[in-house]
Design an enzyme around this catalytic site. Sequence first.
Site, PDB file in Angstrom:
ATOM      1  N   HIS A 216       0.817  -1.215   0.000  1.00 30.26           N
ATOM      2  CA  HIS A 216       0.000   0.000   0.000  1.00 30.26           C
ATOM      3  C   HIS A 216       0.847   1.260   0.000  1.00 30.26           C
ATOM      4  CE1 HIS A 216      -3.462   2.411  -0.319  1.00 30.26           C
ATOM      5  NE2 HIS A 216      -2.906   3.209   0.557  1.00 30.26           N
ATOM      6  N   TYR A 220       1.910   5.466  -2.416  1.00 28.18           N
ATOM      7  CA  TYR A 220       2.290   6.843  -2.064  1.00 28.18           C
ATOM      8  C   TYR A 220       3.729   7.124  -2.478  1.00 28.18           C
ATOM      9  CZ  TYR A 220      -2.141   6.394   0.207  1.00 28.18           C
ATOM     10  OH  TYR A 220      -3.466   6.152   0.409  1.00 28.18           O
ATOM     11  N   HIS A 367      -9.948   1.941 -10.538  1.00 23.20           N
ATOM     12  CA  HIS A 367      -9.466   2.857  -9.480  1.00 23.20           C
ATOM     13  C   HIS A 367      -8.013   3.247  -9.714  1.00 23.20           C
ATOM     14  CE1 HIS A 367      -8.029   4.147  -5.548  1.00 23.20           C
ATOM     15  NE2 HIS A 367      -7.307   3.052  -5.431  1.00 23.20           N
ATOM     16  N   PHE A 368      -7.151   2.234  -9.880  1.00 21.88           N
ATOM     17  CA  PHE A 368      -5.740   2.626  -9.871  1.00 21.88           C
ATOM     18  C   PHE A 368      -5.255   3.220 -11.188  1.00 21.88           C
ATOM     19  CE2 PHE A 368      -4.966  -2.129 -10.311  1.00 21.88           C
ATOM     20  CZ  PHE A 368      -4.301  -2.116 -11.524  1.00 21.88           C
ATOM     21  N   HIS A 369      -6.008   2.994 -12.276  1.00 24.06           N
ATOM     22  CA  HIS A 369      -5.606   3.700 -13.498  1.00 24.06           C
ATOM     23  C   HIS A 369      -5.829   5.210 -13.344  1.00 24.06           C
ATOM     24  CE1 HIS A 369      -4.988  -0.166 -15.433  1.00 24.06           C
ATOM     25  NE2 HIS A 369      -4.332   0.509 -16.360  1.00 24.06           N
ATOM     26  N   ARG A 432     -11.174  -9.018 -12.249  1.00 27.69           N
ATOM     27  CA  ARG A 432      -9.929  -8.448 -12.750  1.00 27.69           C
ATOM     28  C   ARG A 432      -8.954  -9.578 -13.069  1.00 27.69           C
ATOM     29  NH1 ARG A 432      -6.319  -6.326  -7.588  1.00 27.69           N
ATOM     30  NH2 ARG A 432      -4.923  -5.767  -9.269  1.00 27.69           N
ATOM     31  N   ARG A 433      -7.844  -9.265 -13.739  1.00 24.92           N
ATOM     32  CA  ARG A 433      -6.762 -10.213 -13.993  1.00 24.92           C
ATOM     33  C   ARG A 433      -7.259 -11.543 -14.555  1.00 24.92           C
ATOM     34  NH1 ARG A 433      -2.895  -9.817  -8.652  1.00 24.92           N
ATOM     35  NH2 ARG A 433      -1.728  -8.084  -9.427  1.00 24.92           N
TER      36      ARG A 433
HETATM   37 FE1  HAS Z   1      -5.704   2.665  -3.940  1.00 22.42          FE
HETATM   38  C1  HAS Z   1      -6.155  -0.747  -4.412  1.00 22.42           C
HETATM   39  C2  HAS Z   1      -7.651   2.537  -1.141  1.00 22.42           C
HETATM   40  C3  HAS Z   1      -5.083   6.001  -3.357  1.00 22.42           C
HETATM   41  C4  HAS Z   1      -3.219   2.596  -6.315  1.00 22.42           C
HETATM   42  N1  HAS Z   1      -4.869   1.221  -5.136  1.00 22.42           N
HETATM   43  C5  HAS Z   1      -5.212  -0.114  -5.190  1.00 22.42           C
HETATM   44  C6  HAS Z   1      -4.396  -0.779  -6.166  1.00 22.42           C
HETATM   45  C7  HAS Z   1      -3.531   0.160  -6.670  1.00 22.42           C
HETATM   46  C8  HAS Z   1      -3.849   1.410  -6.027  1.00 22.42           C
HETATM   47  C9  HAS Z   1      -2.443  -0.074  -7.687  1.00 22.42           C
HETATM   48  O1  HAS Z   1      -8.652   0.417   0.798  1.00 22.42           O
HETATM   49  C10 HAS Z   1      -4.511  -2.254  -6.574  1.00 22.42           C
HETATM   50  C11 HAS Z   1      -3.561  -3.151  -5.851  1.00 22.42           C
HETATM   51  C12 HAS Z   1      -3.707  -4.562  -6.362  1.00 22.42           C
HETATM   52  O2  HAS Z   1      -3.204  -4.853  -7.455  1.00 22.42           O
HETATM   53  O3  HAS Z   1      -4.367  -5.377  -5.700  1.00 22.42           O
HETATM   54  N2  HAS Z   1      -6.302   4.007  -2.538  1.00 22.42           N
HETATM   55  C13 HAS Z   1      -7.133   3.769  -1.511  1.00 22.42           C
HETATM   56  C14 HAS Z   1      -7.386   5.013  -0.795  1.00 22.42           C
HETATM   57  C15 HAS Z   1      -6.658   5.984  -1.417  1.00 22.42           C
HETATM   58  C16 HAS Z   1      -5.966   5.339  -2.507  1.00 22.42           C
HETATM   59  C17 HAS Z   1      -8.266   5.213   0.381  1.00 22.42           C
HETATM   60  N3  HAS Z   1      -4.418   4.026  -4.695  1.00 22.42           N
HETATM   61  C18 HAS Z   1      -4.319   5.340  -4.310  1.00 22.42           C
HETATM   62  C19 HAS Z   1      -3.278   5.995  -5.056  1.00 22.42           C
HETATM   63  C20 HAS Z   1      -2.758   5.042  -5.892  1.00 22.42           C
HETATM   64  C21 HAS Z   1      -3.483   3.816  -5.651  1.00 22.42           C
HETATM   65  C22 HAS Z   1      -2.881   7.441  -4.888  1.00 22.42           C
HETATM   66  C23 HAS Z   1      -1.652   5.131  -6.880  1.00 22.42           C
HETATM   67  C24 HAS Z   1      -0.886   6.167  -7.080  1.00 22.42           C
HETATM   68  N4  HAS Z   1      -6.721   1.184  -2.985  1.00 22.42           N
HETATM   69  C25 HAS Z   1      -7.394   1.339  -1.811  1.00 22.42           C
HETATM   70  C26 HAS Z   1      -7.850   0.022  -1.342  1.00 22.42           C
HETATM   71  C27 HAS Z   1      -7.425  -0.918  -2.269  1.00 22.42           C
HETATM   72  C28 HAS Z   1      -6.724  -0.151  -3.285  1.00 22.42           C
HETATM   73  C29 HAS Z   1      -8.598  -0.289  -0.140  1.00 22.42           C
HETATM   74  C30 HAS Z   1      -7.637  -2.451  -2.225  1.00 22.42           C
HETATM   75  C31 HAS Z   1      -8.904  -2.818  -2.878  1.00 22.42           C
HETATM   76  C32 HAS Z   1      -9.069  -4.306  -3.080  1.00 22.42           C
HETATM   77  O4  HAS Z   1     -10.178  -4.790  -2.839  1.00 22.42           O
HETATM   78  O5  HAS Z   1      -8.144  -5.007  -3.504  1.00 22.42           O
HETATM   79  C33 HAS Z   1      -6.576   7.444  -0.988  1.00 22.42           C
HETATM   80  O6  HAS Z   1      -5.229   7.789  -0.737  1.00 22.42           O
HETATM   81  C34 HAS Z   1      -7.212   8.361  -1.981  1.00 22.42           C
HETATM   82  C35 HAS Z   1      -7.282   9.776  -1.471  1.00 22.42           C
HETATM   83  C36 HAS Z   1      -7.610  10.734  -2.568  1.00 22.42           C
HETATM   84  C37 HAS Z   1      -8.507  11.699  -2.502  1.00 22.42           C
HETATM   85  C38 HAS Z   1      -8.722  12.614  -3.693  1.00 22.42           C
HETATM   86  C39 HAS Z   1      -8.252  14.058  -3.415  1.00 22.42           C
HETATM   87  C40 HAS Z   1      -8.382  14.873  -4.649  1.00 22.42           C
HETATM   88  C41 HAS Z   1      -7.406  15.699  -5.157  1.00 22.42           C
HETATM   89  C42 HAS Z   1      -7.680  16.424  -6.456  1.00 22.42           C
HETATM   90  C43 HAS Z   1      -8.048  17.891  -6.257  1.00 22.42           C
HETATM   91  C44 HAS Z   1      -8.248  18.565  -7.550  1.00 22.42           C
HETATM   92  C45 HAS Z   1      -7.780  19.822  -7.856  1.00 22.42           C
HETATM   93  C46 HAS Z   1      -7.976  20.323  -9.241  1.00 22.42           C
HETATM   94  C47 HAS Z   1      -7.046  20.669  -6.893  1.00 22.42           C
HETATM   95  C48 HAS Z   1      -9.312  11.910  -1.294  1.00 22.42           C
HETATM   96  C49 HAS Z   1      -6.090  15.921  -4.508  1.00 22.42           C
HETATM   97  C50 HAS Z   1      -8.698  21.640  -9.291  1.00 22.42           C
HETATM   98  C51 HAS Z   1      -8.822  21.994 -10.715  1.00 22.42           C
HETATM   99  C52 HAS Z   1      -9.142  23.220 -11.162  1.00 22.42           C
HETATM  100  C53 HAS Z   1      -9.225  23.461 -12.600  1.00 22.42           C
HETATM  101  C54 HAS Z   1      -9.395  24.343 -10.296  1.00 22.42           C
END
Ligand code: HAS
Length: 545
Positions: A216, A220, A367-369, A432-433
């Site tokens: 996990h 990050y 999700h992860f894409h 998946r997979r």
């Molecule tokens: Fe995830 C599975 C939970 C973030 C990557 N994740 C995966 C896998 C990958 C991955 C590769 O709890 C699959 C692993 C596998 O092969 O089995 N993930 C989370 C949570 C977050 C999260 C809670 N994941 C990521 C990030 C990744 C990533 C970042 C890659 C870089 N994920 C999971 C969980 C699984 C999981 C379970 C397992 C599921 C299962 O069943 O197998 C959090 O960190 C996300 C927090 C993000 C936010 C969004 C904030 C928004 C922002 C944008 C603001 C926009 C602006 C633009 C400022 C709360 C920062 C403004 C624009 C204008 C024009 C003004």
Amino acid sequence: KKLTLYFLVLGFVAVIVGSLFGPFQALNYENVDAYPLLKRLLPFVQSYYQGLTLHGVLNAIVFTQLFAQAIMVYLPARELGLKPNMTLGWVSWWMAFLGLLLAALPLLSNDATVLYTFYPPLKGHWAFYLGASVFVLSTWVSIYLVLDMWRRWKAQNPGKTTPLVTYMAVVFWLMWFIASIGLVLESVLFLLPWSFGLIQGVDPLVARTLFWWTGHPIVYFWLLPAYAILYAILPRQAGGKLVSDPMARLAFLLFLLLSTPVGFHHQFADPGIDPLWKMIHSVLTMFVAVPSLMTAFTLAASLELAARMRGGKGLLGWIRTLPWDNPAFVAPVLGLLGFIPGGAGGMVNASFTLDYVVHNTAWIPGHFHLQVAGLVTLTAMGSLYWLLPNLTGKPISDGQRRLGLAVVWLWFIGMMIMALGLHWAGLLGVPRRSYIAQVPDAYPQAAVPMVFNVLGGIVLLVALLLFIYGLLSVLLQSRREVALAEAEVPFAEVISGPEDRRSVAAMDRIGFWFAVAVILVLLAYGPTLVQLFSNLNPVPGMRVW
Ligand code: HAS
């Protein structure tokens, strides 16, 4: 500069090769079996699973790590005006390169078709595990490089607070040090001895638990170099300033504390782990979303400030005045927009109960894409527009910038369409997979989202080909301008008032926060690991774990 360029180019070669396997995955999820064609084009590709392993390893593991090693050493070095130990810098590059080469051989010969999570009892050739270990251990040299620069700067500037970008880099590498220990233990205790024939088996649950200790926080490790660019560079690209120095530091500090003790959220469906600990990791995962929510606020505020400094008006009308003709700005901002649904999906995954609906379905790659192939990759692509001229002195013409804009928009649109298809298909029960294309008309209930997958895949392929063309046209040109090569890295101005001093000083006690992070990991993993290891029951004389 040369070292950074070498890391960067090797990383982009990896992501280009890895991404070329992507359309074949997308076609699989449209029930089109393109693998016989791929076998004819590339006879070494034996199966869908080998293609998927190459896709996952090159994109998710290799590209992201090399990009981190480029950015998170170069940026602090430029900020501090210090040179890292260059001998060790090249040692890290050669370790990464030779490790990659060694791991690539069994990958290409179909002797390590174990996907990028390499769960036992799937077994790969020893050269894969050894090469991958050397590749990952090269990051420990990068950790040393940054800590050493920081130590030298501290000695020259006693009592001063660590500058922001260096703070981010130091905290990032310390986070990765704690995080990577799980993978190192899995490799040294189990995978290497097993593949060399020294032990006859591996307990899959112990291996998975050690894997997710790293697995996990590794996301990050992929994300934070992008965040460093978003905090340190993007506000300047937008024409403004970063609105808060302490908010940026706090986000990174929270990642140091919370990235690792959450790994059981990948193991909700695994037996043998007490549900209480799964629940604790589920709650901690909700906390690890907080620094991203803070980032959303700080970056949106910085973009609004920039737009208003450019004369932007109205509740949302200011958005129009942002520099939408600059790919270094557009790429990360599009990535951020995709990160919003990606993050929301992450919270669904993190829920102990909701995850059972989506686990092991196509929802997860959806999700992860958005996260890694979206925000991280788009930010990396956008960074090339200020990084390449700075590293090589080679200018980027208006035409190449326009091409860049087309590439990043196409990448974003393709990724959004595909991610929509994958999430939707997942909710309709598509796993998946899985080589679903070998079964005619599999999952007819998901026929519509499958069309989205393949449409997204086609748009992404076009974007990728244009990207390759654009990158080569910049790198292979002979024009050089000394002024560009000598230009400073475009760090944004940061707003920090006297009222921030105390909080910044408290966060600067990095050694203390590192100790807290270690204690949190020991608490979150200790009891379960002790129980799992004590259950290992080798048969006398057989050394089966
Ligand atoms: Fe995830 C599975 C939970 C973030 C990557 N994740 C995966 C896998 C990958 C991955 C590769 O709890 C699959 C692993 C596998 O092969 O089995 N993930 C989370 C949570 C977050 C999260 C809670 N994941 C990521 C990030 C990744 C990533 C970042 C890659 C870089 N994920 C999971 C969980 C699984 C999981 C379970 C397992 C599921 C299962 O069943 O197998 C959090 O960190 C996300 C927090 C993000 C936010 C969004 C904030 C928004 C922002 C944008 C603001 C926009 C602006 C633009 C400022 C709360 C920062 C403004 C624009 C204008 C024009 C003004």
